[in-house]
Scaffold this active site. Structure first.
Site, short mmCIF file in Angstrom:
data_model
loop_
_atom_site.label_atom_id
_atom_site.label_comp_id
_atom_site.label_asym_id
_atom_site.label_seq_id
_atom_site.Cartn_x
_atom_site.Cartn_y
_atom_site.Cartn_z
N ARG A 35 10.15 -4.94 -1.45
CA ARG A 35 9.18 -5.23 -2.51
C ARG A 35 8.32 -4.02 -2.85
NH1 ARG A 35 8.07 -11.37 -0.57
NH2 ARG A 35 9.84 -12.20 -1.71
N LYS A 197 20.54 -28.68 -3.32
CA LYS A 197 20.19 -29.98 -3.92
C LYS A 197 20.20 -30.00 -5.44
CE LYS A 197 17.00 -31.47 -0.33
NZ LYS A 197 15.56 -31.56 -0.08
N GLY A 350 16.23 -16.52 -4.18
CA GLY A 350 16.26 -15.81 -2.90
C GLY A 350 17.59 -15.83 -2.20
N GLY A 373 11.06 -18.28 -7.37
CA GLY A 373 10.48 -19.41 -8.11
C GLY A 373 10.25 -19.07 -9.58
P1 AMP Z 1 19.00 -23.44 -2.67
O1 AMP Z 1 17.75 -22.91 -2.05
O2 AMP Z 1 18.88 -24.78 -3.26
O3 AMP Z 1 19.66 -22.44 -3.59
O4 AMP Z 1 20.01 -23.67 -1.46
C1 AMP Z 1 20.51 -22.64 -0.66
C2 AMP Z 1 21.02 -23.22 0.62
O5 AMP Z 1 22.04 -24.15 0.33
C3 AMP Z 1 21.64 -22.19 1.53
O6 AMP Z 1 20.83 -22.06 2.67
C4 AMP Z 1 22.99 -22.76 1.88
O7 AMP Z 1 23.28 -22.74 3.26
C5 AMP Z 1 22.88 -24.21 1.45
N1 AMP Z 1 24.17 -24.78 1.09
C6 AMP Z 1 25.06 -24.31 0.20
N2 AMP Z 1 26.15 -25.07 0.18
C7 AMP Z 1 25.97 -26.06 1.07
C8 AMP Z 1 26.76 -27.17 1.49
N3 AMP Z 1 27.96 -27.39 1.00
N4 AMP Z 1 26.22 -27.98 2.41
C9 AMP Z 1 25.00 -27.74 2.92
N5 AMP Z 1 24.21 -26.71 2.57
C10 AMP Z 1 24.70 -25.89 1.66
#
Ligand code: AMP
Length: 392
Positions: A35, A197, A350, A373
């Protein structure tokens, strides 16, 4: 919006808001200088142009109180090392002692102020606190994109009280690449959305559907879409309360003629661990007790193929649990496909940044946003207060 290269800074007191929210270990050593490096072009430019440079940042979430572990003092060594110049640290960011020190500054000198968030007015976007900050300077430069989605005194209210306000080079890049991705993109435009999610990405999907030609879905969230389409997905991540939303998003994509691509196969395991046995299966054949943790080879081929001929790619969220080697192939190979498809590639969030770095492909992407974010909220179509303040 004005940019730093459009203003005269010679002999002026320039207040530069940066994001020096660096990681630190328990002993207070800075463990990552990414950063700080990100604002070096802006800092060097201002110094070359004869500014008296007052640098301010937040660090952590001290919530308006002094917290010793969140002092910016350890950053002095890092900054001074990168610039090969002395940096004076002040143990506050406003008040008579700060005003006095700033008053004595000469051209080309640098002061780093203490953590802005030690003052309660910062997070509250308080006008009185902003006036105190503004009193320190003739020119305000914002280079802290990562906090642009929150109105704080140092990125919003301050612009009311400083006559000349502009964006630094980091922020300029963010603005220009965002425009290339979302305002006047070269088409076809594809969005790759992954991560855990659906619920975290609804706003993003809803807004992107209005703009893109293709949406590619991977990661844990893909299983909610697959379940919504009627597949059994074993013990894969699934947000039951998002099934209707997922169907609605797919319908909307159809209405808008947006190609909506979901995985056709997955790497599955009985546990999300490094030791667990992993195998590939079609998304219609995920065994009951197994968890989908990455996209499979047919999906990698399908998604890579979909990127051919695309002119702009926006990517947020990994394709699988890339932190574990057995489930990283989908994300890494897709990163390769993005790097080689010839499109302008804009990456944000991130985890995506970390995954692409791990794949050794950061330098092959057109732009990696510095704001997690902030980047997401921007893609969601929201107005970012820090940017809006500069545009006024
Ligand atoms: P996000 O912050 O929503 O972009 O989510 C990122 C996280 O999603 C990472 O830490 C990944 O390990 C997790 N992730 C990606 N694919 C999967 C999956 N199929 N099952 C569980 N976690 C996942």
């Amino acid at each position: 919006m004005k940019y730093i290269d459009q203003i005269d800074m010679k002999g002026k007191r320039v207040f530069l808001r940066v994001d020096f929210n660096v990681p630190m270990d328990k002993e207070g050593n800075v463990t990552g200088d990414k950063r700080v490096r990100a604002s070096i072009p802006t800092i060097n430019y201002a110094l070359d142009k004869g500014a008296k440079l007052i640098i301010a940042s937040h660090l952590g979430r001290p919530k308006g109180k002094r917290v010793a572990e969140m002092s910016l003092k350890p950053v002095v060594k890092v900054l001074s090392g990168l610039l090969q110049k002395d940096v004076t640290f002040l143990d506050d960011c406003v008040g008579p002692a700060v005003e006095q020190a700033v008053g004595k500054m000469k051209e080309g000198e640098i002061i780093l102020l203490e953590n802005l968030r030690f003052q309660p007015g910062e997070d509250k976007n308080d006008a009185e606190f902003a006036k105190q900050l503004a009193a320190l300077c003739d020119i305000y430069i914002d280079d802290a994109f990562a906090v642009s989605h929150r109105a704080a005194a140092s990125n919003s209210a301050i612009t009311e009280f400083v006559p000349v306000c502009a964006a630094g080079f980091l922020l300029k890049n963010e603005v220009e690449y965002f425009k290339k991705a979302m305002v006047n993109p070269a088409k076809p435009l594809a969005a790759i959305i992954g991560g855990a999610k659906v619920s975290d990405k609804i706003g993003l999907l809803e807004n992107l559907i209005e703009k893109v030609d293709k949406i590619i879905i991977g990661g844990g969230m893909a299983f909610t879409f697959l379940r919504a389409a009627g597949y059994e997905t074993g013990k894969s991540l699934c947000e039951e309360d998002m099934l209707d939303t997922a169907r609605r998003i797919v319908d909307k994509a159809k209405q808008k003629n947006v190609q909506f691509l979901l995985p056709v196969d997955a790497v599955v395991a009985q546990a999300a661990t490094a030791e667990a046995e992993a195998k590939v299966c079609g998304v219609k054949e995920i065994p009951k007790e197994w968890i989908g943790l990455d996209i499979g080879p047919a999906t990698i081929a399908l998604f890579s193929d979909a990127l051919k001929g695309v002119k702009t790619v926006i990517w947020n969220g990994p394709m699988g649990m890339f932190e574990l080697a057995s489930f990283s192939k989908g994300t890494f190979e897709l990163a390769g496909a993005v790097a080689n498809c010839g499109a302008l590639s804009i990456i944000g969030g991130g985890d995506t940044d970390t995954a692409i770095k791990k794949a050794g492909l950061s330098s092959k992407m057109s732009y990696i946003s510095t704001g997690g974010g902030a980047f997401l909220e921007w893609l969601e179509g929201k107005t970012l207060p820090g940017i809006a303040a500069l545009e006024k």
